[in-house]
Design a protein around this motif. Structure first.
Motif, short mmCIF file in Angstrom:
data_model
loop_
_atom_site.label_atom_id
_atom_site.label_comp_id
_atom_site.label_asym_id
_atom_site.label_seq_id
_atom_site.Cartn_x
_atom_site.Cartn_y
_atom_site.Cartn_z
N LEU A 107 67.04 20.05 -31.44
CA LEU A 107 65.85 20.63 -30.84
C LEU A 107 64.90 19.49 -30.54
N TYR A 108 64.67 19.26 -29.25
CA TYR A 108 63.84 18.14 -28.79
C TYR A 108 62.69 18.74 -28.01
N PHE A 109 61.48 18.70 -28.57
CA PHE A 109 60.40 19.43 -27.91
C PHE A 109 59.04 18.77 -28.05
N SER A 110 58.23 18.99 -27.02
CA SER A 110 56.83 18.54 -27.02
C SER A 110 55.93 19.75 -27.23
N ASP A 111 54.89 19.57 -28.03
CA ASP A 111 53.97 20.67 -28.27
C ASP A 111 52.62 20.16 -28.73
N ILE A 112 51.69 21.09 -28.92
CA ILE A 112 50.33 20.76 -29.34
C ILE A 112 50.19 21.01 -30.83
N TYR A 113 49.55 20.07 -31.53
CA TYR A 113 49.34 20.19 -32.97
C TYR A 113 47.88 19.93 -33.31
N SER A 114 47.43 20.58 -34.39
CA SER A 114 46.05 20.40 -34.85
C SER A 114 46.05 19.58 -36.14
N ASN A 115 44.85 19.10 -36.49
CA ASN A 115 44.72 18.30 -37.71
C ASN A 115 44.41 19.17 -38.94
N ARG A 173 53.32 24.42 -10.32
CA ARG A 173 53.08 25.42 -11.36
C ARG A 173 53.68 24.96 -12.68
N TYR A 174 53.54 23.68 -12.95
CA TYR A 174 54.09 23.10 -14.16
C TYR A 174 53.00 23.00 -15.22
N TYR A 175 53.30 23.49 -16.44
CA TYR A 175 52.32 23.47 -17.52
C TYR A 175 52.96 22.86 -18.77
N GLY A 176 53.26 21.59 -18.75
CA GLY A 176 53.89 20.94 -19.89
C GLY A 176 53.00 19.86 -20.48
N CYS A 177 53.25 19.50 -21.75
CA CYS A 177 52.43 18.48 -22.40
C CYS A 177 53.23 17.21 -22.67
N ILE A 208 46.51 16.92 -30.78
CA ILE A 208 47.37 15.93 -30.14
C ILE A 208 48.58 16.65 -29.55
N SER A 209 49.16 16.03 -28.54
CA SER A 209 50.47 16.45 -28.05
C SER A 209 51.48 15.52 -28.68
N ALA A 210 52.53 16.08 -29.25
CA ALA A 210 53.55 15.25 -29.91
C ALA A 210 54.94 15.75 -29.55
N THR A 211 55.86 14.82 -29.46
CA THR A 211 57.26 15.14 -29.23
C THR A 211 58.04 14.85 -30.51
N TYR A 212 58.80 15.86 -30.94
CA TYR A 212 59.63 15.72 -32.14
C TYR A 212 61.08 16.01 -31.79
N ARG A 213 61.98 15.46 -32.61
CA ARG A 213 63.38 15.81 -32.51
C ARG A 213 63.87 16.27 -33.88
N LEU A 214 64.51 17.45 -33.90
CA LEU A 214 65.05 18.06 -35.11
C LEU A 214 66.54 18.30 -34.89
N SER A 270 61.82 22.23 -25.28
CA SER A 270 60.66 23.10 -25.07
C SER A 270 59.48 22.21 -24.76
N ASN A 271 58.65 22.64 -23.83
CA ASN A 271 57.55 21.81 -23.36
C ASN A 271 56.25 22.59 -23.40
N CYS A 272 55.49 22.43 -24.47
CA CYS A 272 54.17 23.04 -24.62
C CYS A 272 54.25 24.57 -24.61
N VAL A 273 55.21 25.13 -25.36
CA VAL A 273 55.41 26.57 -25.38
C VAL A 273 55.39 27.15 -26.79
N VAL A 274 55.92 26.43 -27.76
CA VAL A 274 56.00 26.97 -29.12
C VAL A 274 54.62 27.36 -29.63
#
Length: 380
Positions: free
Chosen positions: A194-202, A70-74, A266-272, A167-171
């Motif tokens: 804050l180290y997180f992966s998420d989905i971004y649009s162009n 039941r994992y839903y991460g990007c 795209i799925s991208a990982t950022y660190r802030l 955070s993994n594909c939640v924001v």
């Protein structure tokens, strides 16, 4: 308005936080419709098939199958230097990342998972004792909290209390991304990340796309234009986001593709980082090789790889991050507080360009090292 009045207003606003239509729809989607990973209709909320380091595979192998199913991460949110850290997972779901990372922080570290969906929290809590026994811990180092990522303090999380937030594909599922970043900034310690992966649009999405319940539940309808992330981060006080990885998200279902039109994702990982606004002059740094698992070479982001003993020019923002974060003891700065006279790489990278490069090379993701390291004793 005085500072005391502002604080009272913030607390009042936090107490009044209630479900929006989006929150209700997301709860329904992940509580009733999506029961396992295979129920998803796009690749957005599925981790890319990148090679996973052995120590992470080992940690994932100890997570109960019902949790991993039941994992839903990007992405794979495993930053460096985790041992002893206090980590918060935004939108922890059934707890896969929490249980995996609880092994890497060790028994003296702690994981807190927060999620608004009771159905998923119930599953996560059911397996806490199982995992603690599996890891050989005398007492649990994982706690799950019901709450909203836009209202962390209302959920009982203290300000300035976490070393790292993941955070993994939640924001993208939140209707107020700026508030999520603001709350994350508030509960992070000084120097925290804050180290997180998420989905971004162009580009900024149309209302038709935003109002589509399936696309929102699939992590596409709420995708943030990547340039807005840069703006929001600056507004709430974070350092400029450092891009770590990026990969293309595919949509196979024709009816969804018709709605999305020319938008790309795209799925991208950022660190802030939560660091003071200081000297922004570029300088030189030397990696000392003290981080466990990356003793020879430490890939900080998609542009900066540090080889032990090698002099590397960095921009002022990165120098500020390395100076004030948990990585401070792992670098030597030359000259201290001065300029090196060498032009560093630019901090802002277009994640779509990085993902395209990866696609052309036949890779699942362009990476800057999100999963290339092992934990080290960096949190005090």
């Amino acid at each position: 308005m005085t500072s005391a009045e502002e604080t009272m207003a913030e607390e009042e606003s936090s107490r009044n936080f209630v479900d929006s239509t989006v929150h209700v729809d997301v709860k329904d989607y992940y509580g009733r419709i999506v029961k396992k990973t295979s129920d998803l209709q796009t690749s957005a909320c599925v981790a890319p098939p990148n090679p996973v380091p052995h120590f992470i595979r080992q940690a994932l192998g100890k997570v109960h199958p019902e949790i991993t199913d039941r994992y839903y991460g990007c992405g794979l949110v495993v930053p460096e230097c985790l041992e002893g850290c206090r980590i918060l997972d935004l939108g922890s779901g059934t707890g896969r990342d929490c249980f995996m990372l609880s092994q890497l922080v060790g028994e003296k570290g702690h994981l807190t998972g927060i999620d608004m969906t009771e159905d998923q929290l119930a599953v996560a809590r059911t397996y806490v004792d199982y995992h603690m026994q599996e890891f050989g811990y005398k007492k649990p180092n994982v706690t799950f909290v019901q709450g909203y990522i836009e209202a962390l303090t209302e959920a009982g999380l203290e300000k300035n209390s976490f070393d790292i937030i993941i955070s993994n594909c939640v924001v993208n599922l939140s209707p107020d991304k700026r508030q999520v970043l603001a709350e994350a900034y508030s509960v992070l310690k000084d120097g925290g990340e804050l180290y997180f992966s998420d989905i971004y649009s162009n580009g900024r999405l149309t209302e038709e796309i935003k109002n589509n319940k399936v696309l929102w539940g699939e992590c596409l309808g709420g995708a943030l234009w990547w340039k807005d992330l840069l703006e929001f981060a600056e507004e709430v006080g974070f350092s400029p986001p450092r891009l770590v990885t990026a990969h293309v998200v595919t949509v196979d279902k024709q009816e969804l593709k018709d709605i999305l039109g020319d938008y790309r994702f795209i799925s991208a990982t950022y660190r802030l980082f939560k660091v003071p606004k200081g000297d922004t002059r570029p300088c030189q740094v030397i990696y000392n090789g003290n981080i466990t698992g990356v003793e020879d070479s430490f890939q900080f982001d998609c542009q900066n790889r540090f080889k032990v003993g090698e002099v590397v020019a960095v921009d002022g923002e990165l120098a500020n991050i390395l100076t004030h974060s948990r990585f401070a003891d792992d670098f030597t700065f030359q000259p201290p507080g001065g300029s090196c006279g060498v032009k560093p790489k630019t901090a802002v990278v277009d994640p779509f360009e990085l993902a395209l490069q990866a696609t052309k090379r036949g890779l699942g993701s362009a990476t800057g090292g999100c999963c290339s390291t092992q934990s080290a004793a960096c949190c005090k």
